[in-house]
Design a protein around this motif. Structure first.
Motif, PDB file in Angstrom:
ATOM      1  N   ILE A  57       1.553  -2.013  -7.311  1.00 46.12           N
ATOM      2  CA  ILE A  57       2.080  -3.397  -7.382  1.00 46.12           C
ATOM      3  C   ILE A  57       3.337  -3.281  -6.702  1.00 46.12           C
ATOM      4  N   LYS A  58       4.263  -2.715  -7.186  1.00 45.80           N
ATOM      5  CA  LYS A  58       5.227  -2.814  -5.773  1.00 45.80           C
ATOM      6  C   LYS A  58       5.045  -1.970  -4.480  1.00 45.80           C
ATOM      7  N   SER A  59       4.219  -0.882  -4.816  1.00 40.90           N
ATOM      8  CA  SER A  59       4.280  -0.997  -2.885  1.00 40.90           C
ATOM      9  C   SER A  59       3.677  -1.625  -2.666  1.00 40.90           C
ATOM     10  N   ALA A  60       1.998  -2.604  -3.256  1.00 40.46           N
ATOM     11  CA  ALA A  60       1.584  -3.913  -2.781  1.00 40.46           C
ATOM     12  C   ALA A  60       2.312  -4.854  -2.667  1.00 40.46           C
ATOM     13  N   LYS A  61       3.765  -4.831  -3.076  1.00 45.77           N
ATOM     14  CA  LYS A  61       4.460  -6.125  -3.028  1.00 45.77           C
ATOM     15  C   LYS A  61       5.370  -6.115  -1.607  1.00 45.77           C
ATOM     16  N   ILE A  62       5.451  -4.787  -1.611  1.00 41.09           N
ATOM     17  CA  ILE A  62       6.238  -4.567  -0.297  1.00 41.09           C
ATOM     18  C   ILE A  62       5.489  -4.321   1.312  1.00 41.09           C
ATOM     19  N   ALA A  63       4.064  -3.884   0.777  1.00 39.03           N
ATOM     20  CA  ALA A  63       3.179  -4.172   1.689  1.00 39.03           C
ATOM     21  C   ALA A  63       2.734  -5.724   2.008  1.00 39.03           C
ATOM     22  N   LYS A  64       2.862  -6.389   1.657  1.00 36.76           N
ATOM     23  CA  LYS A  64       2.664  -8.499   1.820  1.00 36.76           C
ATOM     24  C   LYS A  64       3.550  -8.511   2.393  1.00 36.76           C
ATOM     25  N   GLN A  65       5.160  -7.969   1.779  1.00 39.76           N
ATOM     26  CA  GLN A  65       6.163  -8.400   2.944  1.00 39.76           C
ATOM     27  C   GLN A  65       6.317  -8.192   4.043  1.00 39.76           C
ATOM     28  N   ILE A  66       5.721  -7.096   4.990  1.00 40.34           N
ATOM     29  CA  ILE A  66       6.062  -6.875   5.997  1.00 40.34           C
ATOM     30  C   ILE A  66       5.107  -7.393   6.532  1.00 40.34           C
ATOM     31  N   ARG A  67       4.044  -7.954   5.658  1.00 38.22           N
ATOM     32  CA  ARG A  67       2.854  -8.892   7.072  1.00 38.22           C
ATOM     33  C   ARG A  67       3.336 -10.389   6.654  1.00 38.22           C
ATOM     34  N   THR A  68       4.244 -10.957   5.851  1.00 38.82           N
ATOM     35  CA  THR A  68       5.087 -11.689   5.852  1.00 38.82           C
ATOM     36  C   THR A  68       6.425 -12.502   6.463  1.00 38.82           C
ATOM     37  N   ALA A  69       6.925 -11.033   6.962  1.00 35.50           N
ATOM     38  CA  ALA A  69       8.468 -11.153   6.832  1.00 35.50           C
ATOM     39  C   ALA A  69       8.259 -12.505   8.122  1.00 35.50           C
ATOM     40  N   GLU A  70       8.142 -13.052   8.615  1.00 39.62           N
ATOM     41  CA  GLU A  70       8.203 -14.026   9.028  1.00 39.62           C
ATOM     42  C   GLU A  70       9.255 -15.357   8.027  1.00 39.62           C
TER      43      GLU A  70
ATOM     44  N   PRO B  29       1.776  -3.498   8.092  1.00 35.48           N
ATOM     45  CA  PRO B  29       2.010  -2.189   7.373  1.00 35.48           C
ATOM     46  C   PRO B  29       1.235  -1.265   7.600  1.00 35.48           C
ATOM     47  N   THR B  30       2.000  -0.123   8.010  1.00 38.05           N
ATOM     48  CA  THR B  30       0.944   1.663   8.149  1.00 38.05           C
ATOM     49  C   THR B  30       1.475   2.451   7.139  1.00 38.05           C
ATOM     50  N   PHE B  31       0.779   2.979   6.471  1.00 37.73           N
ATOM     51  CA  PHE B  31       0.753   3.528   5.379  1.00 37.73           C
ATOM     52  C   PHE B  31       0.357   4.660   5.245  1.00 37.73           C
ATOM     53  N   SER B  32       0.389   5.676   4.330  1.00 32.81           N
ATOM     54  CA  SER B  32      -0.676   7.047   4.240  1.00 32.81           C
ATOM     55  C   SER B  32      -0.793   6.480   2.298  1.00 32.81           C
ATOM     56  N   PHE B  33      -1.767   5.903   2.093  1.00 26.33           N
ATOM     57  CA  PHE B  33      -2.886   5.936   0.898  1.00 26.33           C
ATOM     58  C   PHE B  33      -2.690   6.863   0.164  1.00 26.33           C
ATOM     59  N   LYS B  34      -2.545   8.463   0.575  1.00 30.80           N
ATOM     60  CA  LYS B  34      -2.296   9.303  -0.241  1.00 30.80           C
ATOM     61  C   LYS B  34      -0.840   9.625  -0.357  1.00 30.80           C
ATOM     62  N   LYS B  35       0.149   9.175   0.331  1.00 31.69           N
ATOM     63  CA  LYS B  35       1.386   9.265   0.027  1.00 31.69           C
ATOM     64  C   LYS B  35       1.495   7.903  -1.141  1.00 31.69           C
ATOM     65  N   VAL B  36       1.249   6.566  -1.246  1.00 29.15           N
ATOM     66  CA  VAL B  36       1.109   5.420  -1.844  1.00 29.15           C
ATOM     67  C   VAL B  36       0.720   5.836  -3.671  1.00 29.15           C
ATOM     68  N   MET B  37      -0.651   6.968  -3.319  1.00 29.10           N
ATOM     69  CA  MET B  37      -1.220   7.362  -4.833  1.00 29.10           C
ATOM     70  C   MET B  37      -0.336   8.568  -5.121  1.00 29.10           C
ATOM     71  N   ALA B  38      -0.017   9.184  -4.248  1.00 30.04           N
ATOM     72  CA  ALA B  38       1.796  10.402  -4.486  1.00 30.04           C
ATOM     73  C   ALA B  38       2.359   9.751  -4.979  1.00 30.04           C
TER      74      ALA B  38
ATOM     75  N   PHE C  23      -8.494   8.404  -7.188  1.00 27.79           N
ATOM     76  CA  PHE C  23      -8.234   7.670  -6.281  1.00 27.79           C
ATOM     77  C   PHE C  23      -6.993   8.188  -5.404  1.00 27.79           C
ATOM     78  N   ALA C  24      -6.465   9.388  -5.956  1.00 23.30           N
ATOM     79  CA  ALA C  24      -5.263   9.953  -5.015  1.00 23.30           C
ATOM     80  C   ALA C  24      -5.859  11.021  -4.585  1.00 23.30           C
ATOM     81  N   LYS C  25      -7.543  11.442  -4.228  1.00 24.81           N
ATOM     82  CA  LYS C  25      -7.779  11.641  -3.390  1.00 24.81           C
ATOM     83  C   LYS C  25      -8.843  11.578  -2.085  1.00 24.81           C
ATOM     84  N   PHE C  26      -8.603   9.902  -2.606  1.00 23.67           N
ATOM     85  CA  PHE C  26      -8.753   9.328  -1.015  1.00 23.67           C
ATOM     86  C   PHE C  26      -7.892   8.935   0.010  1.00 23.67           C
TER      87      PHE C  26
END
Length: 716
Positions: A285-298, A307-316, A402-405
């Motif tokens: 939830i925290k990672s997803a919230k940061i992604a949302k804040q990047i999209r709405t930084a204005e 936001p650009t990110f590695s989903f594997k890193k998010v799950m890690a 999902f960590a394998k995705f």
């Protein structure tokens, strides 16, 4: 109008009773002086005098007037022990029942509506053992006769039960008084009847049902244990099965009081919350919230971007968070605390013996004086045709899978509109999945007020979640690599294609495989327990999701204290589990936190309330953080600042709720919160401002009008 008329009639009869000095006749001196006339009348018209005496006795008791004791003596003097006892026994019971019914008719509904929350435990006790309580009270004349009638009228005890228990319970006291009346000339005062020795005898008589109940409990327990052979000694004081929140706390408490305790876990220490629920979900939830804040930084004066990110890193990171919390619940920590931790699968052999299929192979048996079942719950998977063919995930499996995705599922279907489904649907939508949430009810978050559901639903839709309410999942289909969910609304079917499907339609208690059925321990959706968390066997307890009624980690820990203490010290004192103030939170964005009644609950239960609401768009800190969606809503007793329930929607609402939980737990009202200094500028000020809204709504306008006149006069 009928109630007012009845009140007027009762008041008129009571006033007439005293106005015409009838109460003087119902004194000891009055009785002695008039006894000769009574005897003459009885000789001339025995039926009339007997009937008149019976009617007068009923009237005195029904109207709760003083003099019942004197009339009981008179019955002995006039009619003798046997006839006097019969007359008084029926007259007193009929009169008491009339007073009981009047109290019920005039007062019960209003009292229950006003104080229903306070009386809940009392009502439940009366419903279970009302006859027993009443019988005990009737045996002890120390308790005012009329007061018992009126109070019992406010409860749910049946009138017929009240009648026969009262007649039986008052019989001994009636005989004592009637018999004393046969020796009326020798009685100088009522204290001559109710001597300290006699009162003590009555008290001991009143204690007898309590002792009898204890003996019956022992007999009942022996009957339950009859087909089992109790060990002469035990390996442990306590065995705990399951190392989730309930099991960990139970074993911790036992070790803290120096009991010998074994904790058995078949899988991972920490249970569902650490490994599959609370901890990993809050991490994503925290990672997803940061992604949302990047999209709405204005919103914050910054440049918005995707936001650009590695989903594997998010799950890690999710797994890293779990690994950092794990030591709090680890085998090593609990071993150091004095808990014997065994990895294996436990099964009850008898009420004291557990057989363990050890993780390293082989079996082991051990005995304990008491056992706590804390086996938890697992995700419920609906019986949906084709689901096994298309495949599905649950909150137990998605973290590993999902960590394998390399990327989040492109098209994700979430079945269920409750807290788990809503949290995960919003999170994965923010991380880039095309999410469709299917809920068969008319709205998501159905346990909350409608305005809460609507606010959360709008927020989730703004994040891209396609929410389908009032849709029933019919079946799943697979054609090649294409997976489809067929849903139906109003008789019309539609198709949703998906790459991954998450089942989040609830959780079911883990009941199978622990030997419960062999011992005859009753289960329905959960293990059946009493107020002390005891099962059919008083030495076997159940806590947490497997026991209900709430599936929250903090409730499991709360229950664990009661179970452990009752298991170890119940011989001396048992404690009923206290569910009066239960908070919970759903970590969608904005967060939703609640304690006590919602408006929806209050209306369904017919509880009168007042509501005040403070919008976060007025809070300085919320404005500063551009997070003004939400509110604090407080329900109170009409005309008072006593808190019935609180719902908070907005950032940090789960944390803000704690102040209200504390207030409700310790009976503090909104005036106390208003009078407490809150740091500026903080989110916690919203609680104070909500209390201020209540105060404003209860401004004493009439007094202020006089104060204004005073100030005008002071100005000259």
């Amino acid at each position: 109008m009928k109630k007012i008329g009845l009140l007027v009639l009762i008041a008129a009869l009571a006033v007439g009773f005293f106005h015409f000095n009838l109460h003087q006749l119902l004194t000891l001196d009055g009785l002695k002086s008039g006894l000769g006339q009574f005897e003459e009348l009885r000789t001339e018209s025995p039926v009339l005098v007997t009937g008149g005496f019976l009617a007068l006795y009923i009237a005195v008791t029904a109207l709760s007037l003083p003099g019942a004791a004197i009339m009981t003596l008179a019955a002995g003097a006039l009619f003798g022990v046997v006839m006097g006892t019969v007359i008084v026994s029926f007259a007193s019971t009929i009169g008491a029942t009339l007073a009981f019914l009047v109290s019920r008719y005039l007062l019960r509904d209003s009292i229950q509506a006003r104080f229903g929350d306070r009386l809940k435990t009392f009502n439940e006790g009366i419903e279970r053992e009302g006859a027993f309580y009443l019988f005990t009270l009737r045996l002890v004349p120390v308790f005012p006769f009329f007061l018992i009638n009126l109070v019992m009228g406010l409860t749910t005890i049946r009138a017929f039960t009240f009648f026969w228990v009262s007649q039986l319970g008052m019989l001994v006291g009636t005989v004592v008084f009637v018999n004393a009346g046969t020796q009326l000339g020798q009685i100088e005062s009522l204290s001559g009847i109710l001597s300290p020795a006699l009162l003590l005898s009555f008290v001991l008589l009143g204690v007898f049902p309590l002792v009898a109940k204890k003996i019956l409990d022992i007999i009942k327990a022996r009957r339950v244990y009859a087909k089992f052979t109790k060990p002469k000694s035990f390996d442990r004081n306590l065995i705990v099965i399951g190392a989730g929140a309930g099991g960990l706390v139970s074993s911790y408490i036992a070790a803290a009081v120096k009991a010998k305790v074994t904790l058995i876990e078949a899988h991972k220490m920490g249970g569902d919350c650490l490994n599959y629920g609370c901890v990993p979900s809050k991490a994503i939830i925290k990672s997803a919230k940061i992604a949302k804040q990047i999209r709405t930084a204005e919103k914050y004066g910054l440049e918005s971007s995707e936001p650009t990110f590695s989903f594997k890193k998010v799950m890690a990171r999710v797994h890293d968070v779990v690994s950092k919390v794990e030591p709090h619940d680890s085998v090593e920590r609990y071993t150091k605390l004095g808990v014997d931790v065994v990895q294996g699968y436990a099964k009850l052999i008898d009420p004291w013996t557990v057989e363990i299929q050890l993780a390293e192979g082989g079996t082991k048996r051990m005995t304990a004086r008491s056992i706590v079942l804390a086996t938890g719950a697992r995700p419920f998977v609906p019986d949906l045709p084709g689901l096994d063919e298309t495949g599905y995930y649950t909150s137990d499996t998605l973290w590993e899978e999902f960590a394998k995705f390399d990327a989040p599922p492109k098209r994700l279907v979430v079945l269920g509109g409750g807290p788990i489904g809503s949290e995960l649907a919003q999170s994965f939508a923010r991380l880039g999945s095309n999410v469709t949430q299917v809920e068969r009810g008319s709205r998501i978050m159905a346990r909350e007020d409608e305005e809460v559901s609507k606010l959360v639903q709008n927020s989730m839709r703004s994040d891209g979640v396609n929410i389908l309410t009032s849709h029933n999942a019919i079946r799943c289909e697979k054609e090649g690599d294409v997976k489809r969910l067929i849903v139906e609304k109003d008789g019309v079917e539609s198709v949703i294609e998906f790459d991954a499907l998450l089942c989040a339609v609830g959780r079911q208690a883990r009941l199978e495989g622990y030997g419960l059925e062999n011992l005859g321990i009753e289960t329905q959706r959960t293990i059946t327990t009493n107020d002390y968390l005891e099962t059919l066997f008083p030495n076997i307890f159940a806590v947490g999701d497997v026991a209900g009624p709430y599936q929250f980690t903090h409730v499991a820990a709360h229950q664990a204290w009661y179970a452990a203490v009752n298991a170890l010290f119940g011989t001396f004192k048992k404690f009923r589990a206290d569910y009066r103030v239960i908070p919970w939170a759903t970590f969608v964005d904005p967060e939703v936190a609640r304690v006590g009644l919602s408006e929806q609950d209050a209306k369904e239960q017919g509880i009168a309330y007042e509501m005040v609401r403070y919008g976060l768009d007025d809070l300085d800190r919320a404005i500063a953080e551009s997070a003004t969606d939400g509110f604090v809503k407080v329900l109170t007793v009409p005309g008072k600042d006593k808190i019935l329930g609180v719902t908070i929607v907005g950032d940090h609402s789960g944390d803000l709720l704690a102040e209200f939980v504390l207030a409700m737990k310790h009976g503090l009202g909104l005036n106390k919160i208003l009078g407490t200094i809150h740091t500026y500028p903080t989110w916690a000020e919203s609680n104070k401002y909500a209390a201020g809204e209540w105060k404003r709504a209860h401004t004493p306008e009439r007094i202020l009008a006089w104060v204004e006149k005073y100030h005008t006069w002071r100005r000259g």
